[in-house]
Enzyme design. Sequence first.
Site, PDB file in Angstrom:
ATOM      1  N   ASP A  83       0.190   2.296   4.772  1.00  0.00           N
ATOM      2  CA  ASP A  83       1.285   3.244   4.578  1.00  0.00           C
ATOM      3  C   ASP A  83       0.765   4.579   4.050  1.00  0.00           C
ATOM      4  O   ASP A  83       1.517   5.544   3.924  1.00  0.00           O
ATOM      5  CB  ASP A  83       2.350   2.668   3.646  1.00  0.00           C
ATOM      6  CG  ASP A  83       1.822   2.345   2.255  1.00  0.00           C
ATOM      7  OD1 ASP A  83       0.600   2.440   2.030  1.00  0.00           O
ATOM      8  OD2 ASP A  83       2.643   1.961   1.391  1.00  0.00           O
ATOM      9  N   SER A  84      -0.538   4.651   3.778  1.00  0.00           N
ATOM     10  CA  SER A  84      -1.162   5.932   3.438  1.00  0.00           C
ATOM     11  C   SER A  84      -1.081   6.911   4.603  1.00  0.00           C
ATOM     12  O   SER A  84      -1.337   8.115   4.437  1.00  0.00           O
ATOM     13  CB  SER A  84      -2.630   5.727   3.040  1.00  0.00           C
ATOM     14  OG  SER A  84      -3.305   4.916   3.983  1.00  0.00           O
ATOM     15  N   GLU A 222      -7.489  -2.291  -6.101  1.00  0.00           N
ATOM     16  CA  GLU A 222      -7.674  -0.840  -5.976  1.00  0.00           C
ATOM     17  C   GLU A 222      -7.826  -0.168  -7.330  1.00  0.00           C
ATOM     18  O   GLU A 222      -6.998  -0.334  -8.227  1.00  0.00           O
ATOM     19  CB  GLU A 222      -6.493  -0.208  -5.219  1.00  0.00           C
ATOM     20  CG  GLU A 222      -6.657   1.284  -5.026  1.00  0.00           C
ATOM     21  CD  GLU A 222      -5.644   1.899  -4.075  1.00  0.00           C
ATOM     22  OE1 GLU A 222      -5.652   3.141  -3.921  1.00  0.00           O
ATOM     23  OE2 GLU A 222      -4.847   1.144  -3.475  1.00  0.00           O
TER      24      GLU A 222
END
Length: 341
Positions: A83-84, A222
């Site tokens: 979705d980046s 992350e």
Amino acid sequence: MALFSTLIRPSRSLLFSLRCMSNVPENTVYGGPKPQNPDQRVTLTNLKQKHRKGEPITMVTAYDYPSAVHLDTAGIDVCLVGDSASMVVHGHDTTLPITLDEMLVHCRAVARGAKRPLLVGDLPFGTYESTTGQAVDTAVRVLKEGGMDAIKLEGGSPSRITAAKAIVEAGIAVMGHVGLTPQAISVLGGFRPQGKNVAGAVKVVETAVALQEAGCFSVVLECVPAPVAAAVTSALRIPTIGIGAGPFCSGQVTPKFCKQYARVGDSINKALSEYKEEVTNGLFPGPVHTPYKINATDVNAFLNELQKLGLRKAASAAATAAEKIEMDELSGGGSLSIAAI
């Protein structure tokens, strides 16, 4: 007339040959999709085998057909349609604005180009938080309409864990995501690394374990300190994929390439191949690419908390990771320099 039609009508074999002529290596990226060979597709079984053997897993993000073809050519294990794309492709400041319909466009484009990697599609913000029914419906669309093999969802709140479990029970493979979760920047106060203190580090471990118990086949870590990532990797039975989380994860993910103003297909393929080789050989990431730190006092307190949780193996892994990171920093080793390359 019938004879003339027969003479000018191409045979099926000729049509197939003409169709495949556009797939010669030089023009693969722009010449259309190649026929899919199910025997060459990376599956969850393949990833489990690599994880069991201790072989690093490579994952790269792609949003379009040309990028997907490059990943395919390089032999990358997992292709994430992230979705980046909201930021990288659509120009938004965060990942929040992208819609499910927009994500499906990216998923379909990538699925046409990447025939070998396991394909994982992000569930965009606002499409799975309300109810488990909404989560399952969205995941089904990502597979049926997007052509993905699995989905990824962010976070580890009780509702997210419940959603992950429901999606798995619906027969869909789920990848979890902990640490910095961009969809939660409203709560996190921006794009901030996580797990930098004792409470945060323990939360990362506990969330990853909860996602594993919900049935996730892998977890992305992350922007967390390397010792925390090492603890999670040791505590789990499933592979961890690090992004800015140090070299102790089961695999690594790097985002897609930025816009280029020249023919750089060969350069991209070379870069991806070198990346894959460095991950496989344990050369990446080194100290330079492991920027998030947790101080020695908090490391010791974190180890004590892990011991209290009964995670002795995880505590040992975190301690070993902290010691190795400190030694690598003192020696300046652990990664290739630009000059060396």
